[in-house]
Every structure is written in C-alpha cells, then in structure tokens.
Enzyme design. Sequence first.
Site, PDB file in Angstrom:
ATOM      1  N   HIS A 251       0.826  -1.211   0.000  1.00 47.63           N
ATOM      2  CA  HIS A 251       0.000   0.000   0.000  1.00 47.63           C
ATOM      3  C   HIS A 251       0.861   1.263   0.000  1.00 47.63           C
ATOM      4  O   HIS A 251       0.745   2.113   0.865  1.00 47.63           O
ATOM      5  CB  HIS A 251      -0.932  -0.019   1.218  1.00 47.63           C
ATOM      6  N   ASN A 252       1.729   1.376  -0.990  1.00 51.59           N
ATOM      7  CA  ASN A 252       2.579   2.557  -1.106  1.00 51.59           C
ATOM      8  C   ASN A 252       1.733   3.760  -1.509  1.00 51.59           C
ATOM      9  O   ASN A 252       0.846   3.657  -2.359  1.00 51.59           O
ATOM     10  CB  ASN A 252       3.652   2.333  -2.169  1.00 51.59           C
TER      11      ASN A 252
END
Length: 530
Positions: free
Chosen positions: A499-500
């Site tokens: 989940h960058n």
Amino acid sequence: MAVKLAKTDVVVVGMGWAGGITASEASKAGLKVLGLERGKNRQTSDFAMGHDELRFEHRKELMQDLSKETVTFRNNPSMQALPMRKYGAFHLGDGVGGAGLHWNGCTHLFLDYDFQIYSKTVERYGKKKIPSDMTIQNWGITEAELDPYYQKFVQMAGVSGEPNPFRQKEWSYPNPPMKTTPKLQMMREAGSKLGLHPFATPSSNLSQNYTNPDGVIRAGCQYCGYCELYGCEYGAKADPTVTVIPVAQQTGNFELRVHAQVLEVLHDGKKASGVRYLNTVTGEEYIQPADMVVLSAYIFTNTKLMLFSKIGKPYDPKTGAGVVGKNYGDHLIPPAFGFFEDKEFNDYMGAGALGVSFDDYNGDFFDHSNVNFIHGGLISSPQTGNRPIAHNLAPLGTPGWGKEFKKQTIHYSNRSVLVFGQGASLPHRFNYLDLDPVYKDAYGLPLIRITYDYSDNDRNLYHFLANKCADILKAAGASNIMSFDQLGHFNIAPYQSDHNVGGTPMGENPSVSVVNNFSQVWDMENLFLF
C-alpha cells in the site's frame, strides 16, 4: 528516430485498476482511448489450475522484472541509496491488470478523516497535536463528495459485505458477506467481549454469482485460498481484466497496446501533447499524440515520469518547497499470532478477503487526547487459506529447520490465528521520492529513489495497534501469543505492505499538492494522475 503516430483523444499509461476504470468510463462516453501497458496481456484462462507457489509466490510471476527496472532505497538523505535487487517490502505488479491482479480483494475505503485530516485534527485537539515535521494536509475533497463514486465502484466490483457500524448507516453492498467460518466466528465473539464492533471484511471476492451494472457476469468464490500474488482462475476476485477492461473493449473505442514502456510525457510547459514510448519487443520508439494524458502506472512510475518529464516542481526536503515526490508513505502492519492447543481449524480453505474486521481504533473514531500519536488503524483477522510451502508457522523458540521444526509446524498448521493492524504511516518532511543520481533502468532513465523511515508517530501507533491485536487473541483464548509491537528502522528486505502512497499528493492548492480533487495536475490541465 521515434515514429509519430495518429493522434487519439486519451492515452492511458498503465492498465491496472485506475487505468482500466479510466479506459472504461472514457470509452463509454465516446472518447477514443489508447491504453499503454509495459507488461504482457493477461486473462482469466492464464490462471487455470494456477496454484503454483514457486511460480507465483516465490518467483513473482506477476511482478515487475527488477533486473530491468527497480527502485533504490535509503532511510535518510545522508545515506547512499541502493537498488532493491529482489522483492521484499512490497510487490510491483506488471502486465495488464497490474496490482489489481494479485491483490487480496479487501475493499476498505478511505475515511472522511483521511480527506480532512489536518483541519479535523486541529479542530478536535489543536495544532500542538501535530508533530512539527509531519506534513499532513487536507485533500480538498470529502467522503460525502466521493460517496456516489464509491457506490459505483462497489457495484462494478460486486463487493460482498455487511454494514460497518462506524460508516454511513445507509451504505449497502450488492452481495451478502462471505462465509463466517468457525474461526472467524470465534474472533467476532472475542472482539465483542472487549466491546469492539466486528463486521465482515468487505470483499471483492464474490460471495455468490453476480452480474454487475455493465452486464459483466462473474462466478462466486470457491475459497481455494490462492488470492494475493495470484490471478483468480474463476474470475471471482474482481480485477481489471474481468470487469472494466472488457467493457472498454466492447465499446469499440478502446485499443490496448502491450509491451509499451512509456519513457516520457511530452508537453510545451502548459499542456501535455502525448507520450514517448518504446516497444520492448521490437525496440522501436514511438510518439503517441493525445488531447488528454492519464498517468495510472502506480506511484513510483507516475512520480518518475513527472520528474523526468520536468512537470511540476520537485520536492526539496531541506526547504519544504516543491511538491513532486512529496509525502511518500506506506502502511504499518503490526501483527499478532495466537496458537491454540484445544482448537483446530480448516485453514487449507480461505480467500484473500475472507475475514472479520474492527474499525474501533481506525482514523479518529476514538479519542486521541491521551495517546502519543494521531490517526489509527483497521484491525482484521483473516482466513486467507494456508498453502503447503508458504505456511509453516510455529511459536517463537522453534528451530528453523530439522525434526522439531517439522513437528511444530505440522502441529500448528491448523491451530494458529493472525490478527493484524493496518495503520497509517503519516507523511513526514524527510520521507519522499526523487530521481536517483547514480542508478538507471534498462531504458536509460534514472531509477526512482525512496527516502523513508518510520517517525515517532508511526512507532507509537504501531505499538498501540499491536497490543490491541494481542488483546483480541487473549479474549479468544489463545494459549500462546506472539505479538510484534516494536518498530525499528524501515527495512526494505522483508515483506510488509503493497500500500505505497504519496509522491504526487492531492490537495487544495498547488503550493502543497501535485493534483487537485479531480486528480488533474495543477500545472497542466489536460494531464491527469491516478
């Protein structure tokens, strides 16, 4: 010499979820859309009987080839950044469908607090609650404004779920929640004992056969347990290749080109005129003119293209000026594992988004006056399905190999429960993306450089959530609990989260953000970034 092609209305760079949705909506509206994807084409039939752990889980079949393009990493600006040579902290999807192919299907949505985090925090706690180097800002949009689009997405994807006590009461999903297994029922009851509010994890794995508003028919989930890192052989897990991309293709207004590595966004300083890309099979280079350019190639490539194409002002951590590359972050994933001697579960079956969740400690749903952090995190207990090679969990102290290792991992293979948090790693002045001055990719472009480490806010939140996860396991009656509640420096080697976020932040004005609340680049009105 690049070959100049015929102009199109819209060129979309990257055919994952964002690119697929853009292509579908724009082509349905009558626009001519060209989708460029650097990887190969993919479809459901590619994954028939595809439960090959070596191929997908260990050799990363669906991921970007790091020998051709990777990222460099350092914890702070005084360090020399080095390339990520093998997959660790996160996975970068490749090919049509992108990361939308290998996700688990958990469909949690942003909170209103996320969108207005600065003003809501100041309103409730005062400015002193925000650390001096934390660079949070409002997004320029609210949950109420996004709600119709959220509804449209969950209808398109066929999300299976039930009401969340902390979200809008009128919210509904098109499909009922996935199965409640004995293991998940135990975790529901454990959370309820503590006064928490359990709800079925909203899932884009279908709980039943479903036809969406575009007429796309998909089959219900078979609970095979091969979701994350794998494509779904049934089409039960919503992904771009079984939902939005086929709809775009049916309009006759959409063309897909694969093995198309976009190198640069072309522009005159005021408007984008198209993109320059390379056919990685033939080596031929092309210029694709377009009235509108959409970058939807994940945050690293989007930021890289913006910086290399000299669009917007690069972020400078020393002065705080500039916006492109600003506010890089990731999710905090504090885990706790519980082992049970008196219970055994059928963990060989599961699904990526099969689970029970708790929002009691998420966002600002609880009073932060007496804690040393802001924001919070979702807590979940999943049943994703144990795999023969990947799953060999045993309590701390178990040898890492040999007779005792085999004995313990076999004994606990169906006797363990995971509870984990997903906390927000909030933006910090010295966490950012820029172009690496040393390392280049196979096409001669600089690699994107990540400068990132955990802040005190991150560490305090991580500790808090990890202990809440352990409390749930205690309430469930676990005989042995492993809780990992300490967070050191960020390490890119072990897997943590896909989940960058950040690099091209959304905001209320161009001095603090790259795009406005329509995802439109402030500096270039016909350039959009998702």
